[in-house]
Design a protein around this motif. Structure first.
Motif, PDB file in Angstrom:
ATOM      1  N   UNK A  92      13.341  15.161  -5.768  1.00  0.00           N
ATOM      2  CA  UNK A  92      11.886  15.033  -5.718  1.00  0.00           C
ATOM      3  C   UNK A  92      11.550  13.843  -4.819  1.00  0.00           C
ATOM      4  N   UNK A  93      10.595  14.048  -3.893  1.00  0.00           N
ATOM      5  CA  UNK A  93      10.346  12.997  -2.901  1.00  0.00           C
ATOM      6  C   UNK A  93       8.883  12.961  -2.498  1.00  0.00           C
ATOM      7  N   UNK A  94       8.399  11.760  -2.205  1.00  0.00           N
ATOM      8  CA  UNK A  94       7.109  11.561  -1.568  1.00  0.00           C
ATOM      9  C   UNK A  94       7.359  10.902  -0.219  1.00  0.00           C
ATOM     10  N   UNK A  95       6.454  11.144   0.735  1.00  0.00           N
ATOM     11  CA  UNK A  95       6.596  10.564   2.076  1.00  0.00           C
ATOM     12  C   UNK A  95       5.299   9.897   2.491  1.00  0.00           C
ATOM     13  N   UNK A  96       5.439   8.891   3.336  1.00  0.00           N
ATOM     14  CA  UNK A  96       4.286   8.238   3.961  1.00  0.00           C
ATOM     15  C   UNK A  96       4.659   8.083   5.426  1.00  0.00           C
TER      16      UNK A  96
ATOM     17  N   UNK B 286      -7.244  14.311   2.219  1.00  0.00           N
ATOM     18  CA  UNK B 286      -7.188  15.544   3.009  1.00  0.00           C
ATOM     19  C   UNK B 286      -6.588  15.264   4.393  1.00  0.00           C
ATOM     20  N   UNK B 287      -7.042  14.181   5.036  1.00  0.00           N
ATOM     21  CA  UNK B 287      -6.518  13.839   6.360  1.00  0.00           C
ATOM     22  C   UNK B 287      -5.067  13.368   6.287  1.00  0.00           C
ATOM     23  N   UNK B 288      -4.699  12.719   5.188  1.00  0.00           N
ATOM     24  CA  UNK B 288      -3.288  12.335   5.008  1.00  0.00           C
ATOM     25  C   UNK B 288      -2.395  13.574   4.986  1.00  0.00           C
TER      26      UNK B 288
ATOM     27  N   UNK C  51       7.422   5.867   7.432  1.00  0.00           N
ATOM     28  CA  UNK C  51       7.390   4.428   7.164  1.00  0.00           C
ATOM     29  C   UNK C  51       7.736   4.157   5.700  1.00  0.00           C
ATOM     30  N   UNK C  52       7.828   5.225   4.901  1.00  0.00           N
ATOM     31  CA  UNK C  52       8.220   5.058   3.510  1.00  0.00           C
ATOM     32  C   UNK C  52       8.502   6.386   2.848  1.00  0.00           C
ATOM     33  N   UNK C  53       9.483   6.366   1.957  1.00  0.00           N
ATOM     34  CA  UNK C  53       9.770   7.517   1.109  1.00  0.00           C
ATOM     35  C   UNK C  53      10.106   6.993  -0.281  1.00  0.00           C
TER      36      UNK C  53
ATOM     37  N   UNK D 115       0.823  -1.201   0.000  1.00  0.00           N
ATOM     38  CA  UNK D 115       0.000   0.000   0.000  1.00  0.00           C
ATOM     39  C   UNK D 115       0.864   1.261   0.000  1.00  0.00           C
ATOM     40  N   UNK D 116       1.855   1.303   0.873  1.00  0.00           N
ATOM     41  CA  UNK D 116       2.736   2.468   0.967  1.00  0.00           C
ATOM     42  C   UNK D 116       3.498   2.661  -0.345  1.00  0.00           C
ATOM     43  N   UNK D 117       4.016   1.582  -0.911  1.00  0.00           N
ATOM     44  CA  UNK D 117       4.740   1.685  -2.182  1.00  0.00           C
ATOM     45  C   UNK D 117       3.848   2.265  -3.274  1.00  0.00           C
ATOM     46  N   UNK D 118       2.616   1.775  -3.366  1.00  0.00           N
ATOM     47  CA  UNK D 118       1.689   2.279  -4.387  1.00  0.00           C
ATOM     48  C   UNK D 118       1.419   3.773  -4.186  1.00  0.00           C
ATOM     49  N   UNK D 119       1.170   4.192  -2.958  1.00  0.00           N
ATOM     50  CA  UNK D 119       0.928   5.609  -2.691  1.00  0.00           C
ATOM     51  C   UNK D 119       2.157   6.449  -3.047  1.00  0.00           C
ATOM     52  N   UNK D 120       3.323   6.011  -2.608  1.00  0.00           N
ATOM     53  CA  UNK D 120       4.540   6.782  -2.870  1.00  0.00           C
ATOM     54  C   UNK D 120       4.810   6.932  -4.364  1.00  0.00           C
TER      55      UNK D 120
END
Length: 142
Positions: free
Chosen positions: A88-92, A103-105, A120-122, A29-34
């Motif tokens: 460039x980076x995404x975080x979870x 919105x809550x994320x 828990x993930x970048x 799940x985290x990988x997909x979101x990132x």
């Protein structure tokens, strides 16, 4: 010589670092979101796919994505290096598991100072050597 037969080389890299304590469903799940955030960079998107029957499929990121695993200290270190290199980076964050919408994320991340994020993930995209330096010492995800 036909250039289409030459291997494709990339001067950029996409890498994901996941916390080693995540359950399998959480890691996926985290990988997909990132990666969904990294995919907003239009330069990364390849051509659409089509099967032998002419069914069309959406394009995907055009280069491999390397997935690593590490502990909290390693996530913080890679995050700090990526920030300092302006990659460039995404975080979870761990708090995002308790939210149920985008919105809550965003609010969960906004509520915590950068150095205090419970990552828990970048995922990172940038020049290959910069990403390699940021992820130096990280182990491939098992």
């Amino acid at each position: 010589m036909d250039d289409t037969l030459e291997p494709i080389r990339f001067d950029t890299k996409v890498a994901v670092l996941l916390h080693e304590d995540l359950a399998s469903w959480q890691a996926l799940n985290v990988t997909a979101f990132l990666i969904s955030g990294i995919a907003t960079d239009k330069e990364l998107i390849g051509d659409p796919y089509e099967d032998g029957d002419g069914t069309e499929y959406l394009p995907m990121i055009r280069q491999p994505i390397v997935v690593f695993a590490g502990d909290s200290a390693q996530l913080k270190a890679v995050h700090a290096k990526a920030v300092s290199r302006e990659l460039a980076m995404t975080v979870y964050t761990r708090e995002m598991f308790a939210t149920g919408n985008d919105r809550d994320n965003r609010a969960a991340v906004r509520a915590v100072r950068r150095d205090d994020l419970d990552l828990v993930g970048i995922a990172v995209h940038g020049p290959k050597n910069g990403v390699d330096k940021a992820f130096k010492g990280a182990q491939l995800h098992p």
